[in-house]
Design an enzyme around this catalytic site. Structure first.
Site, PDB file in Angstrom:
ATOM      1  N   THR A  73      71.768   5.768-110.223  1.00 14.08           N
ATOM      2  CA  THR A  73      72.583   6.098-111.394  1.00 14.08           C
ATOM      3  C   THR A  73      71.787   5.893-112.676  1.00 14.08           C
ATOM      4  OG1 THR A  73      74.593   5.540-110.202  1.00 14.08           O
ATOM      5  CG2 THR A  73      74.739   5.534-112.612  1.00 14.08           C
ATOM      6  N   CYS A 326      81.906   8.650-104.190  1.00  7.87           N
ATOM      7  CA  CYS A 326      82.240   8.303-105.568  1.00  7.87           C
ATOM      8  C   CYS A 326      83.570   8.904-105.987  1.00  7.87           C
ATOM      9  CB  CYS A 326      81.154   8.788-106.500  1.00  7.87           C
ATOM     10  SG  CYS A 326      79.541   8.462-105.841  1.00  7.87           S
TER      11      CYS A 326
HETATM   12  N1  PLP Z   1      72.359  10.507-106.764  1.00  8.69           N
HETATM   13  C1  PLP Z   1      72.796  10.809-105.528  1.00  8.69           C
HETATM   14  C2  PLP Z   1      72.466  12.145-104.942  1.00  8.69           C
HETATM   15  C3  PLP Z   1      73.549   9.888-104.796  1.00  8.69           C
HETATM   16  O1  PLP Z   1      73.981  10.199-103.583  1.00  8.69           O
HETATM   17  C4  PLP Z   1      73.842   8.626-105.386  1.00  8.69           C
HETATM   18  C5  PLP Z   1      74.698   7.644-104.692  1.00  8.69           C
HETATM   19  O2  PLP Z   1      75.585   7.960-103.943  1.00  8.69           O
HETATM   20  C6  PLP Z   1      73.341   8.354-106.667  1.00  8.69           C
HETATM   21  C7  PLP Z   1      72.616   9.315-107.329  1.00  8.69           C
HETATM   22  C8  PLP Z   1      73.583   7.037-107.326  1.00  8.69           C
HETATM   23  O3  PLP Z   1      72.701   6.076-106.781  1.00  8.69           O
HETATM   24  P1  PLP Z   1      73.009   4.513-106.891  1.00  8.69           P
HETATM   25  O4  PLP Z   1      74.115   4.227-105.938  1.00  8.69           O
HETATM   26  O5  PLP Z   1      71.713   3.848-106.482  1.00  8.69           O
HETATM   27  O6  PLP Z   1      73.359   4.230-108.300  1.00  8.69           O
END
Ligand code: PLP
Length: 394
Positions: A73, A326
């Site tokens: 993120t 999410c």
């Molecule tokens: N980008 C993608 C494609 C993801 O699948 C995710 C998490 O599900 C994220 C970004 C976010 O990553 P993080 O959980 O390490 O913040």
């Protein structure tokens, strides 16, 4: 009750033993702040340098091009906002895919309120970016072109090399979100031709809350976390040494096991997809059969809400996601499936299964049997199925 079966590896994975073991001393024995100018600090700094070298070597970049963050993120936010702010004098046109993670989509929306123009690449019904469309929308003032390497919901692996070429043809920075792909697919940033790439540790049997952003030397990215200057003046915050050590250990193991895991996990996935398509009526596989993440199977079950299948599977001890993790819990249909052109009712009824290296074929077969009986029972209760399905299709 027996231990539930975990088919949600795209949401997160358990920390592998090797990573856990390597991390432990860095919580209490080697606890120094790597920015401190003394022996404790130097020992921690050495571990961070080694971790950076390990990951840089795997993705084929220089160690100086890799920045640790608090996960995917933050890396996504930093890439998009950081480039937008650094290049705003050159242009304000941003292009991303409509199937990006919320970390990208929400940042793009915020930038649109701040005077940037955001345009979306078209994707086809399997989620692949339409390169001809992308070519037609890049402009002289395009500063950022961003697309994920592999989609978290439907598993589509995108033609990033071609996307990077199109971005560079107008001098734009090319970004890819490799959160679902790093450690699963062989990645060489030089070969892909991208300028920025996000990664996350907890998708590849490493700890949560740590990730990285690759920034090609020469590409300007403004800081978004101001404060200290721990990550070479670009990213503030006291370095999370144990997590970084765990991340690099997990990445190293993922790289060593890459071919073996790809083969094994995709064989489970293919067996599952074949059985569901053959044995469950009115089901749609979302995403492609080829060029798909090895762990991913995503289905829409007609006439049933995804949430009700999810609860039935949970009761039977099978843990999966409805849509993206999410957005699960919300009543919104999946933005990814809508972009692929699915009607709302199918975009609501999707379930994502994501397999891992510890899953077995027996678990997969148990899931298929459970799905068959859950779907039959739920459809019997569905007024939609009674009025449409039975008459039209049975
Ligand atoms: N980008 C993608 C494609 C993801 O699948 C995710 C998490 O599900 C994220 C970004 C976010 O990553 P993080 O959980 O390490 O913040």
């Amino acid at each position: 009750m027996e231990k539930p079966i975990y088919f949600d590896h795209a949401a997160t994975t358990p920390v592998c033993e090797q990573a856990l073991e390597k991390m432990l001393p860095y919580f209490s024995e080697v606890f120094g702040n790597p920015n401190s100018q003394h022996a404790f600090g130097r020992e921690s700094a050495k571990a961070v340098d080694e971790a950076r070298d390990t990951i840089a070597k795997i993705i084929n970049c220089k160690s100086s091009e890799l920045y640790f963050t608090a996960g995917g993120t933050e890396s996504d936010n930093w890439a998009l906002r950081g480039v937008a702010n650094a290049y705003r004098e050159r242009g304000k046109h941003i292009i991303i895919s409509p199937i990006e993670h919320a970390a990208m989509l929400s940042t793009a929306k915020a930038l649109a309120k701040d005077g940037f123009t955001v345009e979306y690449m078209k994707v086809d019904e399997e989620g692949f970016v339409d390169l001809a469309h992308l070519k037609s929308i890049v402009r002289k003032d395009t500063i950022f072109v961003g697309c994920m390497l592999a989609n978290n919901e439907v598993g589509t692996i995108e033609p990033i090399k071609e996307i990077a070429e199109i971005a560079h043809s107008v001098g734009a920075v090319c970004f890819t979100d490799a959160v679902q792909a790093a450690g699963v697919l062989k990645i060489d940033v030089k070969d892909l031709g991208v300028d920025l790439m996000s990664m996350s540790s907890h998708k590849i049997y490493g700890p949560k809350g740590v990730g990285a952003l690759y920034i090609r030397n020469g590409v300007k990215v403004q800081s978004i976390l101001t404060g200290g200057h721990q990550e070479r003046m670009k990213r503030g915050g006291t370095t999370n040494v144990p997590a970084i050590v765990g991340f690099s250990t997990a990445f190293e193991i993922a790289e060593k096991e890459l071919d073996q895991n790809f083969k094994y996990v995709s064989s489970l996935r293919d067996h599952f997809i074949d059985r569901v398509l053959n044995e469950v009526p009115f089901v749609k596989l979302n995403g492609p059969r080829q060029n798909r993440l090895p762990a991913n199977a995503d289905f829409s079950f007609k006439f049933i809400e995804g949430e009700s299948i999810l609860f039935s599977l949970d009761l039977a001890g099978i843990c999966v996601s409805s849509g993206s993790a999410c957005s699960s819990g919300s009543l919104e249909p999946s933005h990814v499936l809508l972009a692929l052109g699915l009607p709302e009712e199918l975009a609501h009824g999707s379930i994502r299964f994501s397999f891992g290296k510890h899953n077995t074929i027996e678990q997969v077969d148990y899931a298929v049997e459970t799905i068959k009986s859950a779907v039959k029972r739920l459809r019997e209760m569905s007024p939609l199925f009674k009025s449409e399905g039975e008459i039209k299709y049975v």
